[in-house]
Design a protein around this motif. Structure first.
Motif, short mmCIF file in Angstrom:
data_model
loop_
_atom_site.label_atom_id
_atom_site.label_comp_id
_atom_site.label_asym_id
_atom_site.label_seq_id
_atom_site.Cartn_x
_atom_site.Cartn_y
_atom_site.Cartn_z
N PHE A 193 -3.92 7.91 -9.24
CA PHE A 193 -5.02 8.77 -9.68
C PHE A 193 -6.18 7.93 -10.23
N THR A 194 -5.83 6.93 -11.04
CA THR A 194 -6.84 6.09 -11.68
C THR A 194 -7.61 5.28 -10.63
N GLN A 195 -6.92 4.90 -9.53
CA GLN A 195 -7.60 4.19 -8.43
C GLN A 195 -8.72 5.05 -7.85
N GLY A 196 -8.44 6.34 -7.68
CA GLY A 196 -9.46 7.25 -7.17
C GLY A 196 -10.62 7.37 -8.14
N LEU A 197 -10.29 7.46 -9.41
CA LEU A 197 -11.33 7.57 -10.43
C LEU A 197 -12.22 6.32 -10.41
N GLY A 198 -11.56 5.17 -10.32
CA GLY A 198 -12.30 3.91 -10.29
C GLY A 198 -13.22 3.83 -9.07
N ALA A 199 -12.71 4.29 -7.93
CA ALA A 199 -13.53 4.29 -6.71
C ALA A 199 -14.73 5.20 -6.90
N GLY A 200 -14.49 6.37 -7.49
CA GLY A 200 -15.58 7.32 -7.72
C GLY A 200 -16.62 6.77 -8.68
N LEU A 201 -16.18 6.02 -9.67
CA LEU A 201 -17.11 5.46 -10.65
C LEU A 201 -17.80 4.21 -10.11
N GLY A 202 -17.22 3.65 -9.05
CA GLY A 202 -17.79 2.43 -8.49
C GLY A 202 -17.60 1.24 -9.40
N VAL A 203 -16.36 1.01 -9.82
CA VAL A 203 -16.10 -0.13 -10.70
C VAL A 203 -15.47 -1.28 -9.93
N ARG A 204 -15.50 -2.45 -10.55
CA ARG A 204 -15.03 -3.66 -9.89
C ARG A 204 -13.55 -3.89 -10.16
N GLY A 205 -12.88 -4.52 -9.20
CA GLY A 205 -11.51 -4.95 -9.43
C GLY A 205 -10.48 -3.96 -8.92
N ASP A 206 -9.33 -4.50 -8.53
CA ASP A 206 -8.22 -3.65 -8.10
C ASP A 206 -7.62 -2.96 -9.30
N ILE A 207 -7.35 -1.68 -9.14
CA ILE A 207 -6.70 -0.96 -10.23
C ILE A 207 -5.21 -0.93 -9.95
N THR A 208 -4.45 -1.59 -10.81
CA THR A 208 -3.00 -1.66 -10.65
C THR A 208 -2.36 -1.23 -11.95
N SER A 209 -1.06 -1.00 -11.93
CA SER A 209 -0.39 -0.60 -13.17
C SER A 209 -0.61 -1.68 -14.23
N PRO A 210 -1.11 -1.29 -15.37
CA PRO A 210 -1.43 -2.30 -16.38
C PRO A 210 -0.20 -2.68 -17.20
N THR A 211 0.94 -2.83 -16.52
CA THR A 211 2.19 -2.99 -17.25
C THR A 211 2.31 -4.33 -17.97
N PHE A 212 1.63 -5.37 -17.44
CA PHE A 212 1.77 -6.67 -18.10
C PHE A 212 0.60 -7.03 -19.00
N VAL A 213 -0.36 -6.13 -19.04
CA VAL A 213 -1.43 -6.29 -20.02
C VAL A 213 -1.58 -4.95 -20.71
N ILE A 214 -2.12 -4.97 -21.90
CA ILE A 214 -2.28 -3.70 -22.61
C ILE A 214 -3.47 -2.93 -22.08
N ALA A 215 -4.52 -3.65 -21.76
CA ALA A 215 -5.71 -2.97 -21.25
C ALA A 215 -6.50 -3.89 -20.34
N ARG A 216 -7.14 -3.28 -19.36
CA ARG A 216 -7.95 -4.05 -18.43
C ARG A 216 -9.31 -3.35 -18.32
N VAL A 217 -10.36 -4.16 -18.35
CA VAL A 217 -11.71 -3.60 -18.24
C VAL A 217 -12.22 -3.80 -16.82
N HIS A 218 -12.66 -2.72 -16.20
CA HIS A 218 -13.28 -2.79 -14.88
C HIS A 218 -14.76 -2.48 -15.03
N PRO A 219 -15.60 -3.49 -14.97
CA PRO A 219 -17.04 -3.25 -15.15
C PRO A 219 -17.61 -2.48 -13.97
N THR A 220 -18.70 -1.80 -14.21
CA THR A 220 -19.30 -1.02 -13.14
C THR A 220 -20.06 -1.92 -12.18
N LEU A 221 -20.06 -1.51 -10.91
CA LEU A 221 -20.87 -2.20 -9.91
C LEU A 221 -22.16 -1.43 -9.70
N ALA A 222 -22.20 -0.23 -10.23
CA ALA A 222 -23.40 0.59 -10.13
C ALA A 222 -24.09 0.55 -11.51
#
Ligand code: ADP
Ligand code: MG
Length: 309
Positions: A193-222
């Motif tokens: 679901f979050t992958q779709g949201l990220g695509a819709g927002l136009g953010v950078r980076g692959d969205i994967t399960s953040p299981t090995f990090v607590i948080a990941r920031v995907h900056p906008t490309l727009a």
């Protein structure tokens, strides 16, 4: 002891009238007169009948005895509730909660995206009750607070792409500072679901399960907000989103928290909760239950956006 809730019309005028007088009269008698006084005590059986005739209401019966009621009053795009009354002898038994749930169901069935009511600022316990029920303040006029809530709704998908598409459509209505809480078992589809949201927002980076990090920031490309993707499982029970040491401000980002159920309440007062459930059989079907909480989502168009074809 069973509580029966029904949508009623003018035939229930006498019962509803008596409940209004019992509930609102008890408050006056307890030495808490309101200024200006509530007009509830000037309701007559006739005025209640006219209101029920026009818009209907909800009546709660416990063991066939009336214990609670409310009146409907449509306001443009929101269904309004007024004269929410619980028999003083039945207070604290969940009658108010049940009444409101039934009213919300009815409003949803009629196609209203939101519900509203007016509360008095001098009655903080009442205001807290509505906040607990997911309502937020949308207007304030003297001591009169208008509180509203966008109604919950559920969307069904049959494969991962459809779940991504739902996330992508949600991107049209989210904005900086929003907090989304995703819950559901492992493999339910939260990251999908979050992958779709990220695509819709136009953010950078692959969205994967953040299981090995607590948080990941995907900056906008727009030029929209960044996406902050958080694993609350690793965040721990008493954590606060603000404790995350991110190189972006949550005020400038859309924050998605996976595994948020249970700790969600502490993370944000206003939030969009999304619970993803698999179907009972082994199919790829998923039910995505959206629960908007707080004033932020009222009139946001979230329901229409997410279900748009
Ligand atoms: P979570 O983050 O909730 O643990 P993921 O999104 O990582 O779950 O994984 C969901 C898995 O289920 C993916 O492999 C995805 O392709 C698959 N899947 C099958 N049907 C659906 C569906 N309707 N919605 C979402 N994912 C689905
Ligand atoms: Mg995941």
């Amino acid at each position: 002891m069973t509580l029966a809730l029904s949508i009623v019309g003018p035939e229930s005028a006498a019962d509803v009238h008596d409940l209004i007088h019992a509930a609102f009269g008890a408050r006056e008698a307890a030495g808490e007169p309101l200024d200006p006084p509530s007009t509830a005590l000037s309701e007559t059986v006739e005025s209640v009948r006219a209101s029920l005739e026009e818009h209907g209401g909800v009546l709660a019966l416990r063991d066939d005895k009336p214990v609670g009621s409310l009146l409907f009053e449509p306001h443009d795009k929101r269904m309004g509730m007024r004269r929410v009354a619980v028999d003083p002898a039945a207070q604290g038994d969940g009658v108010a909660k049940a009444l409101v749930r039934r009213a919300e169901q009815h409003a949803a069935a009629l196609g209203y995206p939101a519900v509203q009511l007016q509360a008095r600022a001098e009655l903080p316990a009442t205001v807290r009750f509505w906040v607990y029920m997911g309502y937020g303040e949308v207007d304030h006029d003297g001591t009169l607070i208008t509180m509203a809530k966008e109604l919950p709704f559920t969307v069904h998908t049959v494969d991962a792409d459809q779940t991504r598409a739902v996330g992508e459509r949600l991107a049209h209505v989210v904005r900086a500072a929003d907090v989304l809480i995703l819950s559901g078992d492992l493999g339910a589809g939260k990251t999908t679901f979050t992958q779709g949201l990220g695509a819709g927002l136009g953010v950078r980076g692959d969205i994967t399960s953040p299981t090995f990090v607590i948080a990941r920031v995907h900056p906008t490309l727009a030029d929209g907000p960044a996406l902050v993707h958080v694993d609350a499982y690793r965040l721990g029970e008493s954590a606060e989103l603000d404790d995350l040491d991110l190189d972006t401000s949550l005020d400038d980002s859309v924050t998605v928290v996976e595994w948020g159920s249970g700790i969600a309440e502490g993370l944000a007062d206003e939030r969009l909760e999304i619970r993803i459930k698999r179907s009972r059989d082994d199919s790829d079907e998923r039910a995505l239950a959206f629960k908007p909480i707080g004033a932020r989502w009222v009139d946001s168009g979230v329901h229409a956006a997410v279900t748009a074809q």
